[in-house]
Enzyme design. Structure first.
Site, PDB file in Angstrom:
ATOM      1  CB  ALA A   1      20.766 -37.628 -12.086  1.00  0.00           C
ATOM      2  CD  GLN A   2      19.019 -44.395 -10.205  1.00  0.00           C
ATOM      3  OE1 GLN A   2      18.370 -44.389  -9.173  1.00  0.00           O
ATOM      4  NE2 GLN A   2      20.488 -44.255 -10.120  1.00  0.00           N
TER       5      GLN A   2
ATOM      6  CE1 TYR B   1      23.127 -40.200  -8.256  1.00  0.00           C
ATOM      7  CE2 TYR B   1      25.012 -39.085  -6.214  1.00  0.00           C
ATOM      8  CZ  TYR B   1      23.987 -39.248  -7.150  1.00  0.00           C
ATOM      9  OH  TYR B   1      23.750 -37.808  -7.081  1.00  0.00           O
TER      10      TYR B   1
HETATM   11  N1  LIG Z   1      19.501 -33.711  -3.073  1.00  0.00           N
HETATM   12  C1  LIG Z   1      19.981 -34.185  -2.684  1.00  0.00           C
HETATM   13  O1  LIG Z   1      21.058 -33.587  -1.540  1.00  0.00           O
HETATM   14  C2  LIG Z   1      21.672 -33.882  -3.957  1.00  0.00           C
HETATM   15  C3  LIG Z   1      22.629 -34.233  -3.350  1.00  0.00           C
HETATM   16  C4  LIG Z   1      23.594 -34.535  -4.785  1.00  0.00           C
HETATM   17  C5  LIG Z   1      23.541 -34.091  -5.159  1.00  0.00           C
HETATM   18  N2  LIG Z   1      22.047 -34.089  -6.214  1.00  0.00           N
HETATM   19  C6  LIG Z   1      21.700 -33.893  -7.453  1.00  0.00           C
HETATM   20  O2  LIG Z   1      20.638 -33.638  -7.840  1.00  0.00           O
HETATM   21  C7  LIG Z   1      19.869 -33.493  -8.900  1.00  0.00           C
HETATM   22  C8  LIG Z   1      17.926 -33.054  -8.533  1.00  0.00           C
HETATM   23  O3  LIG Z   1      18.038 -33.704  -7.214  1.00  0.00           O
HETATM   24  P1  LIG Z   1      16.860 -34.407  -6.692  1.00  0.00           P
HETATM   25  O4  LIG Z   1      17.123 -34.015  -5.165  1.00  0.00           O
HETATM   26  O5  LIG Z   1      15.969 -32.676  -6.302  1.00  0.00           O
HETATM   27  O6  LIG Z   1      16.566 -35.306  -7.166  1.00  0.00           O
HETATM   28  P2  LIG Z   1      14.711 -35.940  -7.545  1.00  0.00           P
HETATM   29  O7  LIG Z   1      15.179 -37.652  -7.698  1.00  0.00           O
HETATM   30  O8  LIG Z   1      13.585 -34.964  -6.953  1.00  0.00           O
HETATM   31  O9  LIG Z   1      14.772 -35.427  -9.245  1.00  0.00           O
HETATM   32  C9  LIG Z   1      15.532 -35.917 -10.135  1.00  0.00           C
HETATM   33  C10 LIG Z   1      14.810 -35.335 -11.199  1.00  0.00           C
HETATM   34  O10 LIG Z   1      15.606 -36.360 -12.917  1.00  0.00           O
HETATM   35  C11 LIG Z   1      14.300 -36.669 -13.977  1.00  0.00           C
HETATM   36  N3  LIG Z   1      14.911 -37.713 -14.032  1.00  0.00           N
HETATM   37  C12 LIG Z   1      15.170 -39.022 -14.532  1.00  0.00           C
HETATM   38  N4  LIG Z   1      15.415 -39.937 -15.194  1.00  0.00           N
HETATM   39  C13 LIG Z   1      14.935 -38.756 -16.381  1.00  0.00           C
HETATM   40  C14 LIG Z   1      15.361 -38.950 -17.695  1.00  0.00           C
HETATM   41  N5  LIG Z   1      15.767 -39.478 -18.072  1.00  0.00           N
HETATM   42  N6  LIG Z   1      14.747 -37.778 -18.375  1.00  0.00           N
HETATM   43  C15 LIG Z   1      14.014 -36.852 -17.656  1.00  0.00           C
HETATM   44  N7  LIG Z   1      14.263 -36.599 -16.666  1.00  0.00           N
HETATM   45  C16 LIG Z   1      14.160 -37.346 -15.538  1.00  0.00           C
HETATM   46  C17 LIG Z   1      13.172 -37.269 -12.269  1.00  0.00           C
HETATM   47  O11 LIG Z   1      11.413 -37.460 -12.958  1.00  0.00           O
HETATM   48  C18 LIG Z   1      13.582 -35.671 -11.104  1.00  0.00           C
HETATM   49  O12 LIG Z   1      12.204 -35.576 -11.206  1.00  0.00           O
HETATM   50  C19 LIG Z   1      20.217 -34.488 -10.175  1.00  0.00           C
HETATM   51  O13 LIG Z   1      21.216 -34.566 -10.159  1.00  0.00           O
HETATM   52  C20 LIG Z   1      21.369 -35.171  -8.068  1.00  0.00           C
HETATM   53  O14 LIG Z   1      22.178 -36.322  -8.060  1.00  0.00           O
HETATM   54  C21 LIG Z   1      21.298 -33.954  -5.173  1.00  0.00           C
END
Ligand SMILES: NC(=O)c1ccc[n+]([C@@H]2O[C@H](COP(=O)([O-])OP(=O)(O)OC[C@H]3O[C@@H](n4cnc5c(N)ncnc54)[C@H](O)[C@@H]3O)[C@@H](O)[C@H]2O)c1
Length: 275
Positions: A47-48, A113
């Site tokens: 995700a973004q 978002y």
């Molecule tokens: N970390 C948290 O507390 C949290 C909270 C709510 C939701 N989330 C969700 O959990 C998921 C992981 O989040 P995270 O914190 O590990 O963030 P992160 O940024 O480490 O992980 C997201 C990954 O998606 C990849 N990505 C982005 N655009 C892409 C594309 N077009 N094609 C392929 N890959 C792409 C990025 O390179 C990144 O590695 C996300 O969907 C985020 O919205 C996380």
């Protein structure tokens, strides 16, 4: 034990815990079909993730989080996978009307978002009703991991605090620090995702949280306790339009997939300070 492989648009900062990662864009239908072929299940996490970037460039957010999800869903359906687990966000709830926030809480995202994540959720559900794709949605509150990218400007508060503590810099608490969050360690997250993926049923929406409210000042205290060197705290201006309290009700994950938190915050934070 499942064999797992991943797709990311860039090389991950840390070597993958799951094995092979292919560099591919979730918006690329052919690449996603290739990635989904032979898979039993798809866990869609890409995700973004920045609220700030989503505000600056809403269309890019939609391209990645909505169109990218639709392309990944289509590839999963065409590849005949048996389950699609979508990692959404607690941002879909917006400002809580009550806490702890359960999964029936009204959804009213405040950010672009959060809106793109909610829209993606609707497509996940529509792929279930339109094509019979089995699905589950997890709404994370605050996940943390010593393997989170510390260079990311969007790193969560735990990554920022532990990085500063390790560098001998003060922990910068926004406002008075009484705001609360719900933190879940990556190993617990992985277990929740696995249990959700393996569950027989389709159509579950589950909060991803510990059920424990931790104030930012309490978090700073735990870091002081586990960090081997002295830790200082300084207060900076509060973030505008910050959500005051956020904590998940996690009963449904317990009832439906048998999940409960195993790693306490103190235990989880110790790994950030091992040499
Ligand atoms: N970390 C948290 O507390 C949290 C909270 C709510 C939701 N989330 C969700 O959990 C998921 C992981 O989040 P995270 O914190 O590990 O963030 P992160 O940024 O480490 O992980 C997201 C990954 O998606 C990849 N990505 C982005 N655009 C892409 C594309 N077009 N094609 C392929 N890959 C792409 C990025 O390179 C990144 O590695 C996300 O969907 C985020 O919205 C996380």
């Amino acid at each position: 034990m499942h064999e797992a492989w991943g797709v990311d648009i860039r090389q991950p900062e840390f070597s993958s815990a799951i094995g092979k990662v292919t560099i591919a864009d979730i918006r690329d239908p052919a690449a996603m079909l290739q990635a989904c072929k032979g898979a039993d299940a798809v866990i869609h996490t890409a995700a973004q993730v920045s609220v700030q970037r989503s505000t600056e460039d809403p269309a890019f957010d939609v391209e990645t989080n909505v169109l990218g999800t639709v392309r990944t869903l289509k590839a999963a359906k065409d590849a005949g996978v048996s389950k699609f687990v979508f990692i959404s966000s607690a941002a879909v709830y917006g400002n809580p009307h009550y806490i702890p926030v359960d999964e029936d809480h009204p959804v009213a995202p405040l950010s672009i978002y959060g809106s793109s994540k909610l829209s993606a959720e609707h497509f996940v559900q529509a792929f279930g009703s339109s094509y019979g794709l089995r699905w589950a949605i997890i709404r994370p509150f605050n996940f943390y991991s010593p393997r989170a990218d510390p260079k990311s400007p969007y790193s969560g508060v735990i990554t920022k605090f532990t990085q500063n503590a390790n560098a001998g810099l003060p922990l910068r608490v926004e406002g008075d620090g009484s705001q609360t969050r719900d933190f879940l360690h990556a190993a617990d997250v992985a277990r929740l995702v696995r249990l959700t993926m393996e569950a027989e049923n389709s159509g579950m929406v589950l909060n991803g949280g510990s059920g424990q409210a931790t104030s930012i000042l309490d978090l700073a205290e735990v870091i002081k306790k586990v960090c081997p060197s002295e830790v200082r705290v300084e207060h900076i201006a509060p973030r505008t339009a910050d959500i005051k309290n956020s904590v998940a009700k996690v009963d449904r994950a317990k009832e439906m997939v048998g999940f409960s938190t195993r790693i306490s915050l103190e235990e989880g934070l110790k790994a950030f300070f091992r040499t």
